[in-house]
Design a protein around this motif. Sequence first.
Motif, PDB file in Angstrom:
ATOM      1  N   GLN A  93      30.686  -1.604  -4.975  1.00  0.00           N
ATOM      2  CA  GLN A  93      30.839  -2.305  -3.702  1.00  0.00           C
ATOM      3  C   GLN A  93      29.503  -2.350  -2.946  1.00  0.00           C
ATOM      4  O   GLN A  93      28.645  -1.495  -3.169  1.00  0.00           O
ATOM      5  CB  GLN A  93      31.837  -1.536  -2.823  1.00  0.00           C
ATOM      6  N   GLU A 162      34.391  -5.590  -8.625  1.00  0.00           N
ATOM      7  CA  GLU A 162      34.338  -5.583  -7.157  1.00  0.00           C
ATOM      8  C   GLU A 162      34.073  -6.964  -6.581  1.00  0.00           C
ATOM      9  O   GLU A 162      33.870  -7.104  -5.371  1.00  0.00           O
ATOM     10  CB  GLU A 162      33.249  -4.603  -6.675  1.00  0.00           C
ATOM     11  N   SER A 163      34.042  -7.962  -7.412  1.00  0.00           N
ATOM     12  CA  SER A 163      33.795  -9.319  -6.907  1.00  0.00           C
ATOM     13  C   SER A 163      34.771 -10.316  -7.521  1.00  0.00           C
ATOM     14  O   SER A 163      34.433 -11.455  -7.794  1.00  0.00           O
ATOM     15  CB  SER A 163      32.348  -9.735  -7.174  1.00  0.00           C
ATOM     16  N   HIS A 435      34.577   2.368  -1.329  1.00  0.00           N
ATOM     17  CA  HIS A 435      34.369   1.144  -0.517  1.00  0.00           C
ATOM     18  C   HIS A 435      33.850   1.474   0.881  1.00  0.00           C
ATOM     19  O   HIS A 435      33.698   0.560   1.686  1.00  0.00           O
ATOM     20  CB  HIS A 435      35.643   0.298  -0.388  1.00  0.00           C
TER      21      HIS A 435
ATOM     22  N   HIS B 221      39.606   1.618   2.347  1.00  0.00           N
ATOM     23  CA  HIS B 221      39.959   0.739   1.237  1.00  0.00           C
ATOM     24  C   HIS B 221      41.324   0.128   1.557  1.00  0.00           C
ATOM     25  O   HIS B 221      42.285   0.854   1.840  1.00  0.00           O
ATOM     26  CB  HIS B 221      40.030   1.565  -0.043  1.00  0.00           C
ATOM     27  N   LYS B 322      35.200  -8.115   0.219  1.00  0.00           N
ATOM     28  CA  LYS B 322      35.251  -6.664   0.202  1.00  0.00           C
ATOM     29  C   LYS B 322      36.611  -6.267   0.753  1.00  0.00           C
ATOM     30  O   LYS B 322      36.949  -6.619   1.878  1.00  0.00           O
ATOM     31  CB  LYS B 322      34.114  -6.100   1.061  1.00  0.00           C
TER      32      LYS B 322
END
Lengths: 466, 466
Positions: A93, A162-163, A435, B221, B322
């Motif tokens: 992240q 994470e994307s 995160h 998160h 995110k």
Amino acid sequence: MPALDSVLTCLDRELDASLERLKDLLRIPSISTDPAYAQEVRRAAEWLAADLSAIGFEAQIRETTGHPMVVAHHGGAGLDKPHVLFYGHYDVQPVDPLNLWETDPFDPQVKEMPDGTRRITGRGSADDKGQLMTFVEACRAFIGETGTLPCRVTIFLEGEEESGSPSLIPFLEANRAELTADVALVCDTSMWNRETPAISTSLRGLVGEEITVKAATRDLHSGHYGGAAANPIRILSRILADIHDADGRVTIPGFYDGVPDISDEMRAIWDGLGFSESEFLGEIGLWVPSGEKGRTVLEQVWARPTAEFNGIEGGYTGKGFKTVIAAQAHAKVSFRLVFDQDPVAIRENFRDFVRARIPADCEVEFHEHGGSAAIQLPYDSALIQNARQALTEEWGKPAVMIGMGGSIPVVGEFKDRLGMPSLLIGFGLDDDRIHSPNEKYEMSSFAKGQRSWARVLAALGDKAAI
Amino acid sequence: MPALDSVLTCLDRELDASLERLKDLLRIPSISTDPAYAQEVRRAAEWLAADLSAIGFEAQIRETTGHPMVVAHHGGAGLDKPHVLFYGHYDVQPVDPLNLWETDPFDPQVKEMPDGTRRITGRGSADDKGQLMTFVEACRAFIGETGTLPCRVTIFLEGEEESGSPSLIPFLEANRAELTADVALVCDTSMWNRETPAISTSLRGLVGEEITVKAATRDLHSGHYGGAAANPIRILSRILADIHDADGRVTIPGFYDGVPDISDEMRAIWDGLGFSESEFLGEIGLWVPSGEKGRTVLEQVWARPTAEFNGIEGGYTGKGFKTVIAAQAHAKVSFRLVFDQDPVAIRENFRDFVRARIPADCEVEFHEHGGSAAIQLPYDSALIQNARQALTEEWGKPAVMIGMGGSIPVVGEFKDRLGMPSLLIGFGLDDDRIHSPNEKYEMSSFAKGQRSWARVLAALGDKAAI
């Protein structure tokens, strides 16, 4: 099991060396969502491929239209043994807000805490570099001590988890035979607590959406135009506010289609966990559950769908004040899905819900950020029972079966596209701050995680378990 | 009036030189709200003090705890003449988003348009450097041609108008005698249109507030905590959405206290202006008035109070996605006030309204950004009639009396603290894009603005007008 014993002894002896390897990997800022870090993402892939080659895997970097995959094979003790595919991800992240980190997110440290426990700091330490290295280290020790592995092992590491994993499906489709094993081992989940290992049997799905509300053709002076011209922040706030009712339920039409109440059996298992709502929320400074009224916190995070607002931006956000009416405003919205909710329908219903709230002279644009259905795994298979036994032996406490509030889209893709079940075992803790600033991984998770995988691999070497 | 004629001739002859002076001033990025530009703000003050000294004023930089003031005096034709105080501000708004500017905001250009008109580009060209220099140039020509000014003139230039004027009140209080004149001339307003000069007889007040909603002690998160932990963007969206009802009225208790409907007389004057709602909104790409239902657009911007959301920020706003629940979210909110609304009561009622919507385990912080009441000026005084006559002679069209949607807090302070009335004349146009990218000032505003002030000064030289 003398072979397993020597593997466990080796893991203990080599712990410091394994820690240095993990720190090397953590120093690579492989932030997949930000194009500026693309070369660093690749560097992490190259690091892993080289390490896996060094311990005897046939390892390759595999190109995609995005970040590369790492795929590594080891024949193990022969074709008559089960074939397991280990999945992890080597991307991380973003680290903002950087000023809240106590140490550099990409300069990992081992910190000793007042209670004597040790933790590894840094972005990716828990999610997912620390976790995936527990498996790599177990393989390294097995091969070093016994010359081989008790199963055939494929290691499959993604760089886009994470994307939104844009390359995952095409890659699975293009390499279906190579990647289909008897079972996938997915190490992106948590323990129940510091002492109690867990196997996750449900995961929430995820739909990510970015919306941009556009009003005037330029930013306006709020004195000259205020009261007459549409304000996109006002429109956006109204949309977001309308998404939940006063009881915390999501008001988007059809949102709860395919969402049953949990079974009495599951409720009984969860009730037996001794979960403390006040500790769970207290750890983050809160005490009022914000979800649907009349549901326990465990239900809210494991078995109920949510709409969350992950980011919002519009107008002047710098220091001081600017009397402006912005031309645009943006929000990032995500939905966590459970049971049989359909990601495609959720997205379309959300978009209709938004469009219905856009004034005639304004516009809205949508941008999709991934979508995956929820996962329910069987919790009474021989596979899960053998893995529970292996974990229980390592930790000295019975492994429990839990839900997961997060999403691991790859588990659904393994099931739908490869017909492959998953076994979800991980050694993260709830306070690992994944995160968030100051992400960490417990030294105990890293050390006993390696030993746990050695035991699980040994247990899975028996084909009857699969 | 041979003296006035030679002054007007001089202004025409020296227009190019006056333009170069304005461009010099526009090159100084005197952004008052951003501390990084403090030295540039001071440089603009020094530039003006030096220029005013050069033409015969006793000019000084006067320190405050913030940005300095510029105060300059000229004795004019003697103590028996009226004393006027000219107010302007030399600070400017920030320039973001910079990528939307067609030319450098601090490298002013003169652009010729397809219709043959010319405009001066750059931040501050209209608000307020271009406007204030029209007065300075009129003084320069008067002194150059006649050796003096027809009135006693004090020029008072502020450097914090775009950042809430924190030093204004202390400075007025500390220099009451020096700054109290017969009338203040305030040049921060607009013409009715490109051909029609205007005197503004009402200004909206302003209350600025910044709110920060704080939930968990850290970013979370959204998988692990989504559905259980408070989301500050959701709380903030709900607060903002609650501020307006479905008819566009502000729902904060007591908000409309002191807000009468406009008089029939004022309505008749405004109806006579031939204002086109569709042109006003069409110029910015809109066509649906967003304010209170059942009110004309002119009422909405001149005679009705508003709540506007000037900025919002929270969570992840970078590229990609995110899955975070932010610890905090922020909004900048402003209220435009009319008639007798009390800025103190509005602020307190707003804060109560917000606090009532903060969950028990969350917090809110408020930060004040200026507050001023609305201004109503008499529109039938001899002063205004003489000024109208001077403007009408210059422009060849009758000067009209209008309202102003914006706020000029200093006008209220002049009235309340110095007992000094104001005359609001300015040469801006609605499409000058003040506070927006590509701010400009019409060359015709700059040239005929100078000539207008020469005529107004000559007209005010007659003490009976005051």
